[in-house]
Design an enzyme around this catalytic site. Structure first.
Site, PDB file in Angstrom:
ATOM      1  N   ASP A  86       0.666  -1.075   0.479  1.00  0.00           N
ATOM      2  CA  ASP A  86       0.198  -0.323   0.051  1.00  0.00           C
ATOM      3  C   ASP A  86       0.997   1.495   0.064  1.00  0.00           C
ATOM      4  O   ASP A  86       1.832   1.376   0.230  1.00  0.00           O
ATOM      5  CB  ASP A  86      -0.950  -0.127   1.540  1.00  0.00           C
ATOM      6  CG  ASP A  86      -2.162   1.140   1.343  1.00  0.00           C
ATOM      7  OD1 ASP A  86      -2.348   1.136  -0.334  1.00  0.00           O
ATOM      8  OD2 ASP A  86      -3.044   0.588   1.980  1.00  0.00           O
ATOM      9  N   GLU A 108      -7.613  -0.562   4.681  1.00  0.00           N
ATOM     10  CA  GLU A 108      -6.866  -0.868   4.285  1.00  0.00           C
ATOM     11  C   GLU A 108      -5.802  -1.158   6.597  1.00  0.00           C
ATOM     12  O   GLU A 108      -5.064  -2.442   6.067  1.00  0.00           O
ATOM     13  CB  GLU A 108      -5.901   0.669   4.465  1.00  0.00           C
ATOM     14  CG  GLU A 108      -6.285   1.144   3.207  1.00  0.00           C
ATOM     15  CD  GLU A 108      -5.098   2.824   2.691  1.00  0.00           C
ATOM     16  OE1 GLU A 108      -5.697   2.886   1.535  1.00  0.00           O
ATOM     17  OE2 GLU A 108      -5.613   3.225   3.552  1.00  0.00           O
TER      18      GLU A 108
HETATM   19  C1  5RP Z   1      -5.457   5.511   0.668  1.00  0.00           C
HETATM   20  C2  5RP Z   1      -4.215   5.730   1.407  1.00  0.00           C
HETATM   21  C3  5RP Z   1      -3.194   5.954   0.132  1.00  0.00           C
HETATM   22  O1  5RP Z   1      -2.099   5.079   0.835  1.00  0.00           O
HETATM   23  C4  5RP Z   1      -2.439   7.083   0.808  1.00  0.00           C
HETATM   24  O2  5RP Z   1      -3.413   8.669   0.376  1.00  0.00           O
HETATM   25  C5  5RP Z   1      -1.381   7.305  -0.589  1.00  0.00           C
HETATM   26  O3  5RP Z   1      -1.947   7.709  -1.649  1.00  0.00           O
HETATM   27  P1  5RP Z   1      -1.316   8.004  -3.367  1.00  0.00           P
HETATM   28  O4  5RP Z   1      -0.376   6.756  -3.941  1.00  0.00           O
HETATM   29  O5  5RP Z   1      -2.781   8.787  -3.746  1.00  0.00           O
HETATM   30  O6  5RP Z   1      -0.252   9.352  -2.574  1.00  0.00           O
HETATM   31  O7  5RP Z   1      -4.453   5.760   2.594  1.00  0.00           O
HETATM   32  O8  5RP Z   1      -6.938   5.664   2.354  1.00  0.00           O
END
Ligand code: 5RP
Length: 224
Positions: A86, A108
């Site tokens: 993630d 998540e």
């Molecule tokens: C979603 C998240 C994402 O991991 C976080 O916002 C990072 O996003 P991106 O890869 O678009 O920068 O926590 O809830």
């Protein structure tokens, strides 16, 4: 000769591709949410026959996974995952993160909790000394929002409802500005006690064990 610096999108694609090496052949993979994870899902499509499927953290990621022909399992169908991959909004030097910019923080954390390892994929703008410059997302039960806003004010934070947004679970999100998070685990533990908090977007208990950080010099491996 002048060298052009990679864009943030290029760095996201770079770490997404690097994360394929963390996927365990024949097993399920936990999949997060966000623009970096979108790149990871696209890369995963290229090795989809090597994985048993995915457990997804959002409707958005589920749709993208299925669009690539990757089988998606419910969290309740499985007992454990070798790895969860993630992004993050911020990550500190101990692997603690702020997450939830994409509003998927609750699912998540649920999928991360099933995984033996959390691999964070992020471009270098996400690496910080101290968490808190990025507004801290908190998913709440709507009827508790005013009391939770007062609790954050007492802590020195300004919490506002994210306009026009309900999560995949049907709850609003507060974004909290002005917090300097010196002890992420203590703050996560404290906020978790407040009635009406569904999930705080501090990932200290579920911090990353590895971060693949995209930099102009390539992918840096930060092991925590
Ligand atoms: C979603 C998240 C994402 O991991 C976080 O916002 C990072 O996003 P991106 O890869 O678009 O920068 O926590 O809830």
């Amino acid at each position: 000769m002048t060298q052009t610096q990679p864009t943030q999108d290029e760095l996201k694609a770079l770490v997404a591709a690097a994360a394929l090496a963390e996927v365990v052949t024949g097993e399920l993979v936990g999949v997060g949410t966000g623009s970096t994870v979108d790149r990871f899902i696209d890369a995963l499509a290229g090795i989809r026959h090597k994985v048993a499927g995915a457990v997804s953290s959002s409707e958005r990621s589920t749709a993208r996974l299925r669009g690539h022909g990757i089988r998606v399992f419910e969290a309740n169908e499985i007992t454990a995952l070798p790895v969860y991959i993630d992004g993050a909004d911020e990550i500190d030097g101990g692997g603690c993160m702020i997450k939830g910019g994409g509003a998927a923080l609750t699912r998540e954390k649920i999928v991360a909790d099933l995984a033996a390892r959390f691999v964070c994929i992020a471009d270098e703008s996400k690496r910080v000394q101290t968490l808190g410059a990025y507004p801290l997302p908190v998913e709440v039960v709507a009827m508790a929002s005013a009391q939770i806003i007062r609790r954050f004010a007492a802590m020195g934070g300004t919490a506002t409802l994210r306009p026009g947004l309900l999560t995949d679970n049907g709850h609003p999100i507060l974004d909290v500005r002005g917090l300097s998070i010196q002890d992420p685990l203590a703050m996560e533990t404290e906020i978790n006690q407040w009635p009406g908090v569904v999930t705080v977007g501090l990932f200290a208990r579920h911090r990353a064990s590895l971060c693949l950080l995209g930099t102009a010099r390539g992918v840096q491996r930060l092991v925590f």
